[in-house]
Design a protein around this motif. Structure first.
Motif, PDB file in Angstrom:
ATOM      1  N   LEU A   1      -6.709 -15.227  20.321  1.00 23.80           N
ATOM      2  CA  LEU A   1      -5.967 -15.347  19.072  1.00 23.80           C
ATOM      3  C   LEU A   1      -4.596 -15.970  19.331  1.00 23.80           C
ATOM      4  CD1 LEU A   1      -6.652 -11.897  17.352  1.00 23.80           C
ATOM      5  CD2 LEU A   1      -7.617 -14.122  16.717  1.00 23.80           C
ATOM      6  N   PRO A   2      -4.040 -16.681  18.349  1.00 19.12           N
ATOM      7  CA  PRO A   2      -2.678 -17.175  18.494  1.00 19.12           C
ATOM      8  C   PRO A   2      -1.688 -16.028  18.331  1.00 19.12           C
ATOM      9  CG  PRO A   2      -3.452 -17.616  16.290  1.00 19.12           C
ATOM     10  CD  PRO A   2      -4.630 -17.025  17.043  1.00 19.12           C
ATOM     11  N   ASP A   3      -0.409 -16.319  18.494  1.00 17.97           N
ATOM     12  CA  ASP A   3       0.600 -15.304  18.211  1.00 17.97           C
ATOM     13  C   ASP A   3       0.516 -14.901  16.745  1.00 17.97           C
ATOM     14  OD1 ASP A   3       1.503 -15.368  20.797  1.00 17.97           O
ATOM     15  OD2 ASP A   3       3.178 -16.719  20.385  1.00 17.97           O
ATOM     16  N   ILE A   4       0.810 -13.626  16.491  1.00 12.36           N
ATOM     17  CA  ILE A   4       0.640 -13.056  15.156  1.00 12.36           C
ATOM     18  C   ILE A   4       1.934 -12.386  14.716  1.00 12.36           C
ATOM     19  CG2 ILE A   4      -0.699 -11.463  13.722  1.00 12.36           C
ATOM     20  CD1 ILE A   4      -2.907 -11.560  15.861  1.00 12.36           C
ATOM     21  N   ASP A   5       2.347 -12.661  13.489  1.00 19.03           N
ATOM     22  CA  ASP A   5       3.448 -11.934  12.857  1.00 19.03           C
ATOM     23  C   ASP A   5       2.849 -11.025  11.793  1.00 19.03           C
ATOM     24  OD1 ASP A   5       5.354 -13.412  14.326  1.00 19.03           O
ATOM     25  OD2 ASP A   5       5.314 -15.004  12.825  1.00 19.03           O
ATOM     26  N   ILE A   6       3.173  -9.737  11.845  1.00 18.09           N
ATOM     27  CA  ILE A   6       2.706  -8.775  10.851  1.00 18.09           C
ATOM     28  C   ILE A   6       3.920  -8.161  10.179  1.00 18.09           C
ATOM     29  CG2 ILE A   6       1.431  -6.643  10.433  1.00 18.09           C
ATOM     30  CD1 ILE A   6      -0.303  -7.244  12.830  1.00 18.09           C
ATOM     31  N   PHE A   7       3.958  -8.261   8.854  1.00 19.76           N
ATOM     32  CA  PHE A   7       5.022  -7.658   8.055  1.00 19.76           C
ATOM     33  C   PHE A   7       4.407  -6.532   7.226  1.00 19.76           C
ATOM     34  CE2 PHE A   7       6.248 -11.987   8.886  1.00 19.76           C
ATOM     35  CZ  PHE A   7       7.619 -11.967   9.069  1.00 19.76           C
ATOM     36  N   VAL A   8       4.984  -5.336   7.326  1.00 16.89           N
ATOM     37  CA  VAL A   8       4.427  -4.208   6.584  1.00 16.89           C
ATOM     38  C   VAL A   8       5.525  -3.186   6.314  1.00 16.89           C
ATOM     39  CG1 VAL A   8       3.696  -2.992   8.676  1.00 16.89           C
ATOM     40  CG2 VAL A   8       2.530  -2.521   6.519  1.00 16.89           C
ATOM     41  N   GLY A   9       5.481  -2.571   5.138  1.00 13.88           N
ATOM     42  CA  GLY A   9       6.406  -1.496   4.814  1.00 13.88           C
ATOM     43  C   GLY A   9       5.882  -0.160   5.294  1.00 13.88           C
ATOM     44  N   THR A  10       6.795   0.761   5.553  1.00 16.11           N
ATOM     45  CA  THR A  10       6.368   2.070   6.054  1.00 16.11           C
ATOM     46  C   THR A  10       5.790   2.949   4.948  1.00 16.11           C
ATOM     47  OG1 THR A  10       8.587   3.010   5.790  1.00 16.11           O
ATOM     48  CG2 THR A  10       8.065   2.002   7.920  1.00 16.11           C
ATOM     49  N   HIS A  11       6.010   2.577   3.666  1.00 15.29           N
ATOM     50  CA  HIS A  11       5.404   3.308   2.548  1.00 15.29           C
ATOM     51  C   HIS A  11       4.177   2.555   2.048  1.00 15.29           C
ATOM     52  CE1 HIS A  11       9.138   5.917   1.354  1.00 15.29           C
ATOM     53  NE2 HIS A  11       8.821   6.023   2.631  1.00 15.29           N
ATOM     54  N   ASP A  12       3.303   2.252   2.966  1.00  9.46           N
ATOM     55  CA  ASP A  12       2.083   1.486   2.689  1.00  9.46           C
ATOM     56  C   ASP A  12       0.977   2.130   3.499  1.00  9.46           C
ATOM     57  OD1 ASP A  12      -0.005  -0.380   2.650  1.00  9.46           O
ATOM     58  OD2 ASP A  12       1.298  -2.113   2.814  1.00  9.46           O
TER      59      ASP A  12
END
Length: 292
Positions: A230-241
């Protein structure tokens, strides 16, 4: 601590969204509603060159700025919506930002549940990716998506070696669902503070999308799929999810190739929302694509 606007919008979402997916019956009723329009809003047509084509029987839009210098990079953006909702204004708003920065954005309108299952979506997305590689090197292509679209973007990347296709330059995932089973015990604590997503409704939608197959299959839950290649991955996520625990677990398993960005107190797909926490997230996404 979450911003005042995020807290206020959380109250609104709890009333308008979470209650509508609080039970399997409510999810089934939501899936039975007429499908909305997927056409880009009028302002996109004014600001950008918007064209559409049919790929394997389903629509795909191309959005490119009329005024910004072309970057030569392509973002394939896969929208979210629990696998049964059409693309929304929030998605087009984010796509607008990408196109305004000079990037060409491909927007595949994939087949949705309950009429279709995951078996129809992946071949379509593979065809779109193959078409893009017809005129752009894979090293200048980004696969991105939010929520269900983030799931599909990652699943597509995991399937590319078997299709004989090269990996994209980067994956950008906004609050993806990485384990359709939602069995992580940490979800119990997060669900109490999540203003948007409810496990019963999501599980029902997931089972319809799976068409009777095991939700843990790697073709449905990318947390069980390969990470090598896999290529490099950016993951954006809130803690209230409620998708936060599995996103963090996937990042830990995948290792150094994942840049994991969490927003304390933020709700599901917060980078798409008109909240202060979205500003640094959108800037980070644009900077990542610019730097390729």
């Amino acid at each position: 601590m979450a911003s005042r606007r995020t807290r206020a919008l959380s109250v609104f979402l709890r009333v308008t969204r979470k209650r509508g997916m609080a039970t399997p019956e409510k999810a089934r009723a939501a899936m039975a509603e007429p499908v909305g329009a997927h056409t880009p809003p009028g302002r996109l047509w004014r600001r950008h060159r918007v064209t559409s084509r049919t790929v394997d029987g389903f629509p795909c839009y191309t959005v490119a700025s009329r005024t910004a210098p072309e970057s030569g990079k392509v973002v394939i953006y896969v929208h979210g919506g629990s696998f049964f909702r059409e693309i929304s204004w929030w998605h087009w708003r984010f796509i607008d930002r990408l196109a305004t920065a000079g990037h060409r954005v491909e927007v595949p309108i994939y087949p949705l549940a309950p009429q279709y299952t995951y078996r129809a979506a992946q071949p379509f997305l593979t065809s779109v990716y193959r078409q893009v590689l017809g005129d752009v090197d894979a090293g200048r292509v980004v696969l991105a998506g939010d929520s269900a679209g983030g799931t599909l973007a990652l699943l597509l990347a995991q399937s590319l070696p078997a299709a004989g296709l090269p990996a994209p330059a980067r994956l950008i995932l906004l609050a993806p669902c990485l384990d359709m089973r939602l069995a992580n015990p940490e979800i119990d604590q997060v669900e109490a503070v999540d203003p948007w997503l409810a496990r019963p409704g999501l599980l029902k939608a997931g089972r319809v999308w799976a068409g009777g197959d095991d939700l843990g299959l790697p073709a449905l839950s990318p947390i069980n799929g390969p990470v090598d290649g896999l290529p490099d991955i950016d993951i954006f996520v809130g803690t209230h999810d409620i998708l936060y625990p599995d996103a963090r677990l996937f990042a830990e398993r995948a290792g150094a190739g994942v840049c994991f960005i969490e927003a304390p107190g933020a709700f599901h797909v917060y980078p798409l929302a008109p909240v202060p926490e979205a500003v640094p997230a959108v800037k980070a996404v644009l900077s990542t694509v610019d730097a390729l």
